[in-house]
Scaffold this motif. Sequence first.
Motif, PDB file in Angstrom:
ATOM      1  N   MET A  32     -23.172 -17.242  32.231  1.00  0.00           N
ATOM      2  CA  MET A  32     -23.632 -18.433  31.548  1.00  0.00           C
ATOM      3  C   MET A  32     -22.403 -19.239  31.139  1.00  0.00           C
ATOM      4  N   ASN A  33     -22.426 -20.522  31.389  1.00  0.00           N
ATOM      5  CA  ASN A  33     -21.319 -21.422  31.073  1.00  0.00           C
ATOM      6  C   ASN A  33     -21.891 -22.608  30.300  1.00  0.00           C
ATOM      7  N   ARG A  34     -21.913 -22.512  28.976  1.00  0.00           N
ATOM      8  CA  ARG A  34     -22.507 -23.550  28.134  1.00  0.00           C
ATOM      9  C   ARG A  34     -21.614 -23.797  26.933  1.00  0.00           C
ATOM     10  N   VAL A  35     -21.342 -25.049  26.637  1.00  0.00           N
ATOM     11  CA  VAL A  35     -20.474 -25.436  25.534  1.00  0.00           C
ATOM     12  C   VAL A  35     -21.182 -26.501  24.702  1.00  0.00           C
ATOM     13  N   VAL A  36     -21.136 -26.349  23.380  1.00  0.00           N
ATOM     14  CA  VAL A  36     -21.656 -27.363  22.462  1.00  0.00           C
ATOM     15  C   VAL A  36     -20.534 -27.673  21.474  1.00  0.00           C
ATOM     16  N   LEU A  37     -20.155 -28.945  21.378  1.00  0.00           N
ATOM     17  CA  LEU A  37     -19.052 -29.363  20.510  1.00  0.00           C
ATOM     18  C   LEU A  37     -19.434 -30.574  19.678  1.00  0.00           C
ATOM     19  N   ILE A  38     -18.907 -30.634  18.463  1.00  0.00           N
ATOM     20  CA  ILE A  38     -19.016 -31.821  17.626  1.00  0.00           C
ATOM     21  C   ILE A  38     -17.612 -32.156  17.172  1.00  0.00           C
ATOM     22  N   GLY A  39     -17.228 -33.408  17.361  1.00  0.00           N
ATOM     23  CA  GLY A  39     -15.888 -33.822  16.972  1.00  0.00           C
ATOM     24  C   GLY A  39     -15.770 -35.333  16.975  1.00  0.00           C
ATOM     25  N   ARG A  40     -14.529 -35.785  16.811  1.00  0.00           N
ATOM     26  CA  ARG A  40     -14.243 -37.223  16.764  1.00  0.00           C
ATOM     27  C   ARG A  40     -13.393 -37.634  17.952  1.00  0.00           C
ATOM     28  N   LEU A  41     -13.669 -38.846  18.447  1.00  0.00           N
ATOM     29  CA  LEU A  41     -12.899 -39.373  19.555  1.00  0.00           C
ATOM     30  C   LEU A  41     -11.490 -39.720  19.089  1.00  0.00           C
ATOM     31  N   THR A  42     -10.485 -39.311  19.864  1.00  0.00           N
ATOM     32  CA  THR A  42      -9.099 -39.584  19.495  1.00  0.00           C
ATOM     33  C   THR A  42      -8.666 -40.981  19.902  1.00  0.00           C
ATOM     34  N   LYS A  43      -9.391 -41.584  20.843  1.00  0.00           N
ATOM     35  CA  LYS A  43      -9.162 -42.973  21.250  1.00  0.00           C
ATOM     36  C   LYS A  43     -10.434 -43.477  21.919  1.00  0.00           C
ATOM     37  N   ASP A  44     -10.488 -44.753  22.217  1.00  0.00           N
ATOM     38  CA  ASP A  44     -11.670 -45.312  22.864  1.00  0.00           C
ATOM     39  C   ASP A  44     -11.911 -44.640  24.216  1.00  0.00           C
ATOM     40  N   PRO A  45     -13.183 -44.387  24.564  1.00  0.00           N
ATOM     41  CA  PRO A  45     -13.491 -43.787  25.870  1.00  0.00           C
ATOM     42  C   PRO A  45     -13.038 -44.701  27.010  1.00  0.00           C
ATOM     43  N   GLU A  46     -12.668 -44.076  28.112  1.00  0.00           N
ATOM     44  CA  GLU A  46     -12.180 -44.811  29.277  1.00  0.00           C
ATOM     45  C   GLU A  46     -13.243 -44.780  30.371  1.00  0.00           C
ATOM     46  N   LEU A  47     -13.811 -45.942  30.711  1.00  0.00           N
ATOM     47  CA  LEU A  47     -14.862 -46.043  31.728  1.00  0.00           C
ATOM     48  C   LEU A  47     -14.258 -46.454  33.060  1.00  0.00           C
ATOM     49  N   ARG A  48     -14.616 -45.709  34.111  1.00  0.00           N
ATOM     50  CA  ARG A  48     -14.197 -46.041  35.471  1.00  0.00           C
ATOM     51  C   ARG A  48     -15.419 -45.891  36.389  1.00  0.00           C
ATOM     52  N   PHE A  49     -15.288 -46.388  37.592  1.00  0.00           N
ATOM     53  CA  PHE A  49     -16.343 -46.241  38.590  1.00  0.00           C
ATOM     54  C   PHE A  49     -15.730 -45.614  39.837  1.00  0.00           C
ATOM     55  N   THR A  50     -16.439 -44.641  40.421  1.00  0.00           N
ATOM     56  CA  THR A  50     -15.915 -43.957  41.600  1.00  0.00           C
ATOM     57  C   THR A  50     -15.885 -44.907  42.786  1.00  0.00           C
ATOM     58  N   PRO A  51     -14.871 -44.771  43.633  1.00  0.00           N
ATOM     59  CA  PRO A  51     -14.839 -45.595  44.844  1.00  0.00           C
ATOM     60  C   PRO A  51     -16.009 -45.203  45.757  1.00  0.00           C
ATOM     61  N   GLY A  52     -16.520 -46.142  46.473  1.00  0.00           N
ATOM     62  CA  GLY A  52     -17.634 -45.840  47.375  1.00  0.00           C
ATOM     63  C   GLY A  52     -18.972 -46.131  46.736  1.00  0.00           C
ATOM     64  N   ASN A  53     -19.564 -45.147  46.082  1.00  0.00           N
ATOM     65  CA  ASN A  53     -20.906 -45.345  45.521  1.00  0.00           C
ATOM     66  C   ASN A  53     -20.885 -45.958  44.122  1.00  0.00           C
ATOM     67  N   GLY A  54     -19.737 -46.052  43.468  1.00  0.00           N
ATOM     68  CA  GLY A  54     -19.626 -46.742  42.182  1.00  0.00           C
ATOM     69  C   GLY A  54     -20.257 -46.035  41.001  1.00  0.00           C
ATOM     70  N   THR A  55     -20.314 -44.704  41.033  1.00  0.00           N
ATOM     71  CA  THR A  55     -20.873 -43.947  39.920  1.00  0.00           C
ATOM     72  C   THR A  55     -19.962 -44.059  38.701  1.00  0.00           C
ATOM     73  N   ALA A  56     -20.560 -44.315  37.536  1.00  0.00           N
ATOM     74  CA  ALA A  56     -19.788 -44.445  36.296  1.00  0.00           C
ATOM     75  C   ALA A  56     -19.304 -43.086  35.835  1.00  0.00           C
ATOM     76  N   VAL A  57     -18.054 -43.033  35.380  1.00  0.00           N
ATOM     77  CA  VAL A  57     -17.485 -41.820  34.793  1.00  0.00           C
ATOM     78  C   VAL A  57     -16.636 -42.242  33.597  1.00  0.00           C
ATOM     79  N   THR A  58     -16.875 -41.581  32.478  1.00  0.00           N
ATOM     80  CA  THR A  58     -16.124 -41.860  31.253  1.00  0.00           C
ATOM     81  C   THR A  58     -15.378 -40.603  30.854  1.00  0.00           C
TER      82      THR A  58
END
Length: 151
Positions: A1-27
Amino acid sequence: MNRVVLIGRLTKDPELRFTPGNGTAVTTFTLAVDRRFSKDGQREADFIPIVVWGKQAESTANYMSKGKLIGISGRIQTRNYEAKDGTRRYVTEIVADEVQFLEWGDKSQGTTNNMSSRSDNFGNAQNSNQGFDENNYGEDITPVDDGDIPF
């Protein structure tokens, strides 16, 4: 089993990108998660890299910002790649499949009512002295300045 649950604070603003080709969003972002026990009275945190895909990635990038409290659920993933200098690099990260915004709102919005508040690395709300009215909080509450915080 590989399951993780975390609560915390962001150290900086999230970085949004899109994959080349199909353009799937990844942050990607780093989550500061408090350790349960402190060493010599000093609180400690772990800084854990998080990856979010798809619509949740877009929402996270649009609504979350540095210092906001967030909960994630996902799995640990390891990968490796060859760097430009020819060395092998190893990465361990959490791939989140569930994201909960525990503090959220407009990125530019930092005020609630007449008081601007910020949260330190450990989730304790503190007054930034803007609009602070001691009469509203009683004499037993004293503003605390923790100095430089990583976010």
